[in-house]
Design a protein around this motif. Structure first.
Motif, PDB file in Angstrom:
ATOM      1  N   ASP A 170      -0.034  10.220   5.943  1.00 21.03           N
ATOM      2  CA  ASP A 170       1.436  10.158   5.952  1.00 21.03           C
ATOM      3  C   ASP A 170       2.026   8.782   6.247  1.00 21.03           C
ATOM      4  O   ASP A 170       3.247   8.607   6.172  1.00 21.03           O
ATOM      5  CB  ASP A 170       1.993  11.164   6.970  1.00 21.03           C
ATOM      6  CG  ASP A 170       1.768  12.598   6.537  1.00 21.03           C
ATOM      7  OD1 ASP A 170       1.753  12.840   5.314  1.00 21.03           O
ATOM      8  OD2 ASP A 170       1.601  13.473   7.405  1.00 21.03           O
ATOM      9  N   GLY A 171       1.214   7.828   6.644  1.00 19.34           N
ATOM     10  CA  GLY A 171       1.734   6.478   6.881  1.00 19.34           C
ATOM     11  C   GLY A 171       2.075   5.800   5.568  1.00 19.34           C
ATOM     12  O   GLY A 171       1.436   6.040   4.548  1.00 19.34           O
ATOM     13  N   VAL A 172       3.085   4.940   5.584  1.00 19.34           N
ATOM     14  CA  VAL A 172       3.503   4.221   4.375  1.00 19.34           C
ATOM     15  C   VAL A 172       3.605   2.735   4.720  1.00 19.34           C
ATOM     16  O   VAL A 172       4.285   2.362   5.679  1.00 19.34           O
ATOM     17  CB  VAL A 172       4.876   4.727   3.871  1.00 19.34           C
ATOM     18  CG1 VAL A 172       5.319   3.941   2.639  1.00 19.34           C
ATOM     19  CG2 VAL A 172       4.817   6.224   3.568  1.00 19.34           C
ATOM     20  N   VAL A 173       2.901   1.916   3.941  1.00 19.95           N
ATOM     21  CA  VAL A 173       2.944   0.470   4.167  1.00 19.95           C
ATOM     22  C   VAL A 173       4.114  -0.125   3.387  1.00 19.95           C
ATOM     23  O   VAL A 173       4.295   0.172   2.202  1.00 19.95           O
ATOM     24  CB  VAL A 173       1.617  -0.197   3.737  1.00 19.95           C
ATOM     25  CG1 VAL A 173       1.687  -1.718   3.956  1.00 19.95           C
ATOM     26  CG2 VAL A 173       0.452   0.395   4.527  1.00 19.95           C
ATOM     27  N   LYS A 174       4.902  -0.942   4.083  1.00 20.03           N
ATOM     28  CA  LYS A 174       6.067  -1.586   3.462  1.00 20.03           C
ATOM     29  C   LYS A 174       5.912  -3.107   3.547  1.00 20.03           C
ATOM     30  O   LYS A 174       5.197  -3.609   4.426  1.00 20.03           O
ATOM     31  CB  LYS A 174       7.345  -1.173   4.220  1.00 20.03           C
ATOM     32  CG  LYS A 174       7.670   0.313   4.107  1.00 20.03           C
ATOM     33  CD  LYS A 174       8.398   0.594   2.818  1.00 20.03           C
ATOM     34  CE  LYS A 174       8.710   2.078   2.666  1.00 20.03           C
ATOM     35  NZ  LYS A 174       9.425   2.343   1.414  1.00 20.03           N
ATOM     36  N   PRO A 175       6.594  -3.836   2.689  1.00 14.20           N
ATOM     37  CA  PRO A 175       6.507  -5.299   2.748  1.00 14.20           C
ATOM     38  C   PRO A 175       6.857  -5.822   4.147  1.00 14.20           C
ATOM     39  O   PRO A 175       7.707  -5.242   4.833  1.00 14.20           O
ATOM     40  CB  PRO A 175       7.545  -5.757   1.718  1.00 14.20           C
ATOM     41  CG  PRO A 175       7.672  -4.616   0.775  1.00 14.20           C
ATOM     42  CD  PRO A 175       7.470  -3.374   1.587  1.00 14.20           C
ATOM     43  N   GLY A 176       6.189  -6.892   4.541  1.00 15.66           N
ATOM     44  CA  GLY A 176       6.441  -7.473   5.860  1.00 15.66           C
ATOM     45  C   GLY A 176       5.537  -6.885   6.923  1.00 15.66           C
ATOM     46  O   GLY A 176       5.888  -6.882   8.104  1.00 15.66           O
ATOM     47  N   ASN A 177       4.386  -6.361   6.504  1.00 21.76           N
ATOM     48  CA  ASN A 177       3.429  -5.770   7.453  1.00 21.76           C
ATOM     49  C   ASN A 177       4.017  -4.624   8.266  1.00 21.76           C
ATOM     50  O   ASN A 177       3.701  -4.456   9.447  1.00 21.76           O
ATOM     51  CB  ASN A 177       2.874  -6.832   8.408  1.00 21.76           C
ATOM     52  CG  ASN A 177       1.683  -7.562   7.809  1.00 21.76           C
ATOM     53  OD1 ASN A 177       0.953  -6.981   6.985  1.00 21.76           O
ATOM     54  ND2 ASN A 177       1.488  -8.805   8.194  1.00 21.76           N
ATOM     55  N   ILE A 178       4.892  -3.880   7.647  1.00 19.65           N
ATOM     56  CA  ILE A 178       5.492  -2.736   8.336  1.00 19.65           C
ATOM     57  C   ILE A 178       4.732  -1.472   7.940  1.00 19.65           C
ATOM     58  O   ILE A 178       4.474  -1.227   6.761  1.00 19.65           O
ATOM     59  CB  ILE A 178       6.987  -2.617   7.988  1.00 19.65           C
ATOM     60  CG1 ILE A 178       7.754  -3.774   8.647  1.00 19.65           C
ATOM     61  CG2 ILE A 178       7.550  -1.279   8.452  1.00 19.65           C
ATOM     62  CD1 ILE A 178       9.180  -3.914   8.208  1.00 19.65           C
TER      63      ILE A 178
END
Lengths: 190, 190
Positions: free
Chosen positions: A11-19
């Motif tokens: 369920d984790g989602v990686v977003k730009p900016g190491n988020i």
């Protein structure tokens, strides 16, 4: 903690900016069954410590700390991020720079709730550059209480906070340490 | 709730400006045993409702909502008080005026976590002028979810929020309602 790692992968989602967004189960919507397992795991890892108080910081640490505190049978104290008219009297203060919100907070705890007799476990949801945890460590030092350790749900191992805090001699237990993260893959430390 | 009223009388402190400080057990230091009893009481009072989600607002509502959620076996969603870089996508938004902090907040919840299928119980620590609760009610309405009711730990019955919300037809259960408050005495509603 295997259950947590599986949930981050699912369920984790990686977003730009190491988020890493884990807002579906950890820090916006909270899966209370999972957080109970997290609380039990913190108790297992710090079962040899004479904890008298769990210290966290608003907002997303509070729920995790409260659920965990049930296994330690101790009160929770949460640090507040700005001066409130309801918080008078003497306070311990420090400053924390938020990675998420990109600003500096004053963080305060009433002196009534931390004393040299206390044995403190810090709990928070995330550890990245370590600013929040360093602020809480500073407050524990100012109070004269004994810092028993810190329990973190997710540590971004590729940022420097965890290393810096371990190098200070703090016992730091992170239930999932992410060593690298791209849009397509997450690598956990063994 | 007798246990709660006794604790307010024992450890609550009245301050100028109609402020009741309960920071030693409810909203700075948290007595987890007491909050467990509060959680059980909310479950008893809303046991006839098909709750699917508990909704609260950061910060001091979160711990209470998480402990209570264990008795309902549902997730907690907490509304956030300002725009965060970690909260993208579509959101329900409203504005809330804080009595404590004397400012207006934007309050947001990701649309992913509230839907027309949900049956929502609102939980918060305090109800005074009702602004926080009205904001949460507004968000529930926008989502199309069913509002089953609101559980409040301490209601200041001499302010208008509780009456206003009951007049809207919302089922509001406050575990302690204070009808008057001076430096020397607190009077609870029966």
């Amino acid at each position: 903690m295997q259950l947590l790692k599986e949930r981050i992968l699912k369920d984790g989602v990686v977003k730009p900016g190491n988020i890493l967004k884990v807002d579906s189960f950890l820090n916006h919507q909270m899966d209370i069954d999972l957080i109970n397992e997290i609380g039990k795991e913190f108790k297992a890892r710090f079962s040899d410590c004479p904890i008298t108080k769990i210290l966290t910081i608003e907002a997303s640490g509070i729920g995790i700390a409260c659920i965990a505190a049930q296994y330690f049978h101790v009160p929770v104290v949460f640090a507040k991020k700005s001066q409130s008219v309801n918080l008078d009297g003497e306070m311990y203060c420090t400053k924390i720079e938020s990675f998420t919100h990109k600003k500096v907070y004053d963080v305060i705890i009433s002196k009534k709730f931390l004393s040299p007799e206390d044995h403190v476990l810090l709990i928070d949801d995330f550890l990245a550059n370590g600013c929040a945890l360093l602020g809480l460590i500073d407050i524990v030092k100012k109070s004269g209480a004994t810092l028993e350790g810190a329990g973190i749900v997710i540590e971004k191992g590729f940022q420097h906070g965890g290393q810096q805090i371990r190098d200070m001699g703090v016992r730091l237990e992170s239930l999932a340490i992410i060593d690298s993260m791209t849009d397509d893959s997450l690598t956990f430390r063994d």
